[in-house]
Every structure is written in structure tokens, then in C-alpha cells.
Write an enzyme that holds these catalytic residues in place. Structure first.
Site, PDB file in Angstrom:
ATOM      1  CE  LYS A   8      20.100  18.889  33.427  1.00  0.00           C
ATOM      2  NZ  LYS A   8      21.050  18.463  34.449  1.00  0.00           N
ATOM      3  CG  HIS A  36      23.973  15.082  38.473  1.00  0.00           C
ATOM      4  ND1 HIS A  36      24.133  13.733  38.587  1.00  0.00           N
ATOM      5  CD2 HIS A  36      23.064  15.430  39.413  1.00  0.00           C
ATOM      6  CE1 HIS A  36      23.354  13.274  39.564  1.00  0.00           C
ATOM      7  NE2 HIS A  36      22.692  14.284  40.078  1.00  0.00           N
ATOM      8  N   GLY A  37      24.397  18.571  35.815  1.00  0.00           N
ATOM      9  CA  GLY A  37      25.164  19.647  35.196  1.00  0.00           C
ATOM     10  C   GLY A  37      24.438  20.325  34.045  1.00  0.00           C
ATOM     11  CG  ASN A  48      17.078  15.887  43.090  1.00  0.00           C
ATOM     12  OD1 ASN A  48      15.999  15.864  43.685  1.00  0.00           O
ATOM     13  ND2 ASN A  48      18.104  15.138  43.460  1.00  0.00           N
ATOM     14  NE  ARG A  51      25.962  23.973  41.548  1.00  0.00           N
ATOM     15  CZ  ARG A  51      26.929  23.145  41.872  1.00  0.00           C
ATOM     16  NH1 ARG A  51      28.046  23.114  41.193  1.00  0.00           N
ATOM     17  NH2 ARG A  51      26.788  22.318  42.894  1.00  0.00           N
ATOM     18  CB  SER A  72      25.706  18.206  47.801  1.00  0.00           C
ATOM     19  OG  SER A  72      26.596  19.309  47.897  1.00  0.00           O
ATOM     20  CG  ASP A 101      21.720  15.944  46.317  1.00  0.00           C
ATOM     21  OD1 ASP A 101      21.055  14.983  45.903  1.00  0.00           O
ATOM     22  OD2 ASP A 101      22.236  16.801  45.562  1.00  0.00           O
ATOM     23  CG  HIS A 102      24.109  12.625  44.870  1.00  0.00           C
ATOM     24  ND1 HIS A 102      23.842  11.519  44.096  1.00  0.00           N
ATOM     25  CD2 HIS A 102      23.568  13.672  44.216  1.00  0.00           C
ATOM     26  CE1 HIS A 102      23.168  11.892  43.016  1.00  0.00           C
ATOM     27  NE2 HIS A 102      22.972  13.191  43.074  1.00  0.00           N
TER      28      HIS A 102
HETATM   29  O1  G3H Z   1      24.166  16.050  42.181  1.00  0.00           O
HETATM   30  C1  G3H Z   1      24.944  16.897  42.560  1.00  0.00           C
HETATM   31  C2  G3H Z   1      24.428  18.209  43.006  1.00  0.00           C
HETATM   32  O2  G3H Z   1      24.241  19.066  41.916  1.00  0.00           O
HETATM   33  C3  G3H Z   1      25.300  18.781  44.055  1.00  0.00           C
HETATM   34  O3  G3H Z   1      26.482  19.278  43.509  1.00  0.00           O
HETATM   35  O4  G3H Z   1      28.200  18.108  44.889  1.00  0.00           O
HETATM   36  O5  G3H Z   1      28.792  20.163  43.582  1.00  0.00           O
HETATM   37  O6  G3H Z   1      27.334  20.322  45.625  1.00  0.00           O
HETATM   38  P1  G3H Z   1      27.795  19.478  44.458  1.00  0.00           P
HETATM   39  P1  13P Z   2      21.074  19.364  38.016  1.00  0.00           P
HETATM   40  O1  13P Z   2      22.544  19.341  37.812  1.00  0.00           O
HETATM   41  O2  13P Z   2      20.341  19.045  36.754  1.00  0.00           O
HETATM   42  O3  13P Z   2      20.582  20.616  38.628  1.00  0.00           O
HETATM   43  O4  13P Z   2      20.721  18.166  39.034  1.00  0.00           O
HETATM   44  C1  13P Z   2      20.873  18.330  40.419  1.00  0.00           C
HETATM   45  C2  13P Z   2      20.767  17.065  41.179  1.00  0.00           C
HETATM   46  O5  13P Z   2      20.369  16.030  40.686  1.00  0.00           O
HETATM   47  C3  13P Z   2      21.135  17.118  42.604  1.00  0.00           C
HETATM   48  O6  13P Z   2      21.123  15.849  43.190  1.00  0.00           O
HETATM   49 ZN    ZN Z   3      21.672  14.269  41.867  1.00  0.00          ZN
END
Ligand code: G3H
Ligand code: 13P
Ligand code: ZN
Length: 325
Positions: free
Chosen positions: A192, A188-189, A263, A269, A60, A93-94
């Protein structure tokens, strides 16, 4: 061997999903690479073919900024030397447009995600198309996103807005993206679902029917937030609220409907948090970072092999190798 996600998706489509796991540090990297070869406690263990899986290493923007993005590249390149049997993609990612260009130009990433899903449709198409052109010039593939997940995506606070199947087909055609992240109920997180909700298979079925045949779909926010790990954290002094994620028995049905990439970040974590909390609770005199680090690498590796078994990717590595020729 680093490959594109496109090559992995071709093998997986309709049968199983590839795990896309986020990494930030050395211990996660070692655990991840071990786990995908069915190794647990040490790098030297024998490869277990029945557990070995192709996978995607996800980075990310937060991870790139945590220390220095060059450390991540160096760790992954070293992991490839230490574990020469692995087959994986390196994926941003993102990404923003800027982060995508940086990764495309780096010569290291084989896949990038442009996340312009918070823009309106035409703008999302336009931004994605620009990234696709630059990526394809260098043989790199692009994941885009349409619809918004609930919760927080890095700095984007989204409200749930499921992907519209008709728009998905138009988006794929106009943007030229190689895979599409769809919003089908996840977020995310660790928090959910508040009740018995789950994936919106009805929406996923319509999306699969609307997009071109065998077009790979992606599911973000797919951690399962296992109660076992949440309990372990809370029993060791943590204060996580009641939480739930995507039930693991929903992964394969989603894969059958075209989801090729799942994903998972939060679950990793949770494993990290539980192992470290327990370690300090059980050995309060310890101030050495290596004992919990060692336990974490093994626990994370084991968790990855478990995840791959429920995604259906476990045992696929040698078949993927053959398909690559
Ligand atoms: O979608 C987000 C991922 O879980 C990455 O999380 O931006 O805190 O590294 P982060
Ligand atoms: P989670 O928070 O469900 O693990 O999703 C991660 C994610 O989508 C990273 O892009
Ligand atoms: Zn994501």
C-alpha cells in the site's frame, strides 16, 4: 443473527468501526465466527463478552466463483447455527450491477456494494440509483464507491484518485446509497505505502463535513499487513517484498471521523499463507490437510479478536444486541 449493515453502523457511528472480513472457504468461516465471539481453538469454548464483536462477512465475486456461491451461503447459515450468539451482516464486496441483483434476489445477503467507481460521476450515480431502488424494495442496503483506490480492484485497474468531498455530498444525495466507500489513500493488497504515508485524514474530515450528519463512510484496502506475518511467510520460504499497510492506530481516528466499516482481506490471506508454509516446513512428511487447517482456524480466530480490539468493536456485541431490541 443476520442484520443489515445500517443497523450495525447506527450503533458504531463516531465511536468504533465494524470489521468487514472476506471469506472464501470453510476454515476462514470457522476462524471468523470463533474470533468474533472471543473463542480460539475450539467452537465449544465459552463466549468471551469482552472480546465479542458485531462483524460483516464479505463475499467478493471471486469468492462466489471459487467453488459455488451456494457453498458460501450454506457455510454461513451453518456457522450461524453453530455460533448462535453472533450478530453480523452478509455483504457482497465490489459488486457489478448483475452480481448485486443476483444477491438481492437471493434473499440471503443483507447488504450489497455496487462498485461503479470506475465510471464517470453521472454514470456512477445512475447505476447506483438503480441498484438502490431494487435493494431497498427488499429491505437490503447499498454501499457505493466514489473515487478510486490505488492498485487492482478485482478486474479494475485504478490509479489513485481521492474522493472529492463536494462530489461525495452530491453523490449521496442523488444516488440514495446507504453508505459510501471513499478513497483516502489506501489501496488493495499487500503493497500500500512505500514510505511513511498513511490515511489522508484531511480529506476524510472534509468528506465527513460535506455528507449528511451521521452518514456512514467505508474504508477499503485497510489491511495493516503486519510485518510479523510477512516475516513469518518469508522465513518459511515465501518471497514477499517489503510491504506495508494501514497502521492499526489509524483505525479509531478514522472511525471518529465517520468511518463505520473497515475492509480487511489481505491480512487474512497472510495469516493463511504463514500458517501453511510453517506447517509444511516444520513437518515435511505430513500430507494431511487437517493439521495446518486446525492451526489456521485458531490463528485466524485470534487474529480477528486482535483486529476487533484495534477497531474498537471488541466488547460491543451485547450492547448491539440491546440496541436491536
Ligand atoms: O477488494 C478485493 C477483495 O480483497 C477481494 O479480493 O476479488 O480476490 O476475492 P478477491
Ligand atoms: P485489503 O486488500 O487491504 O485487505 O482490502 C480489502 C478490501 O478492501 C475488500 O473490499
Ligand atoms: Zn475493496
Amino acid at each position: 443473527m443476520i442484520v443489515t449493515t445500517k443497523e450495525l453502523f447506527k450503533h458504531a457511528y463516531g465511536k468504533y468501526a465494524i470489521g468487514a472480513y472476506n471469506i472464501n472457504n470453510l476454515e476462514q468461516t470457522v476462524g471468523l465466527f470463533r474470533g468474533n465471539l472471543g473463542k480460539v481453538a475450539s467452537n465449544e469454548e465459552k463466549v468471551d463478552n469482552a472480546k465479542s464483536a458485531p462483524f460483516i462477512v464479505q463475499i467478493s465475486r471471486g469468492a462466489r466463483g471459487y467453488s459455488d456461491k451456494r457453498f458460501l451461503e450454506a457455510m454461513i447459515r451453518t456457522a450461524e447455527e453453530v455460533f448462535p450468539e453472533v450478530i453480523f451482516a452478509v455483504h457482497l464486496d465490489h459488486g457489478t450491477e448483475e452480481a448485486c441483483y443476483d444477491c438481492i434476489d437471493s434473499g440471503f445477503y443483507s447488504s450489497v456494494m455496487i462498485d461503479a467507481s470506475h465510471h464517470e460521476f453521472a454514470e456512477n450515480v445512475a447505476i447506483t440509483k438503480k441498484v438502490v431502488e431494487r435493494a431497498h424494495d427488499k429491505g437490503i442496503v447499498v454501499e457505493a464507491e466514489l473515487g478510486q483506490l490505488g492498485g487492482v480492484e478485482e478486474d479494475i485497474v485504478g490509479s489513485v484518485c481521492l474522493t472529492d468531498p463536494g462530489q461525495a455530498a452530491e453523490f449521496v444525495e442523488k444516488s440514495g446509497c446507504d453508505s459510501l466507500a471513499v478513497a483516502i489513500g489506501t489501496s488493495h493488497g499487500a503493497y500500500k505505502f512505500s514510505g511513511k504515508q498513511g490515511l489522508r485524514f484531511d480529506v476524510l474530515e472534509k468528506i465527513q463535513a460535506a455528507v449528511p450528519k451521521d452518514f456512514p463512510l467505508v474504508m477499503h484496502g485497510s489491511s495493516s499487513v503486519p510485518k510479523e506475518w510477512v516475516d513469518r511467510i518469508n522465513n518459511a520460504g515465501g518471497q514477499l517484498g517489503a510491504s506495508s499497510g494501514v497502521a492499526e492506530d489509524q483505525y479509531l481516528p478514522a472511525a471518529k471521523l465517520g468511518v463505520c466499516k473497515i475492509n480487511i482481506d489481505t491480512d487474512g490471506r497472510l495469516v493463511w499463507c504463514a500458517i501453511h508454509r510453517e506447517s509444511f516446513r516444520d513437518d515435511p512428511k505430513n500430507f494431511d490437510l487437517r493439521p495446518p487447517g486446525k492451526t489456521f482456524m485458531a490463528a485466524y480466530a485470534e487474529y480477528i479478536t486482535h483486529k476487533n480490539s484495534v477497531l474498537g468493536s471488541a466488547g460491543q456485541l451485547e450492547s448491539v444486541r440491546k440496541s436491536l431490541g
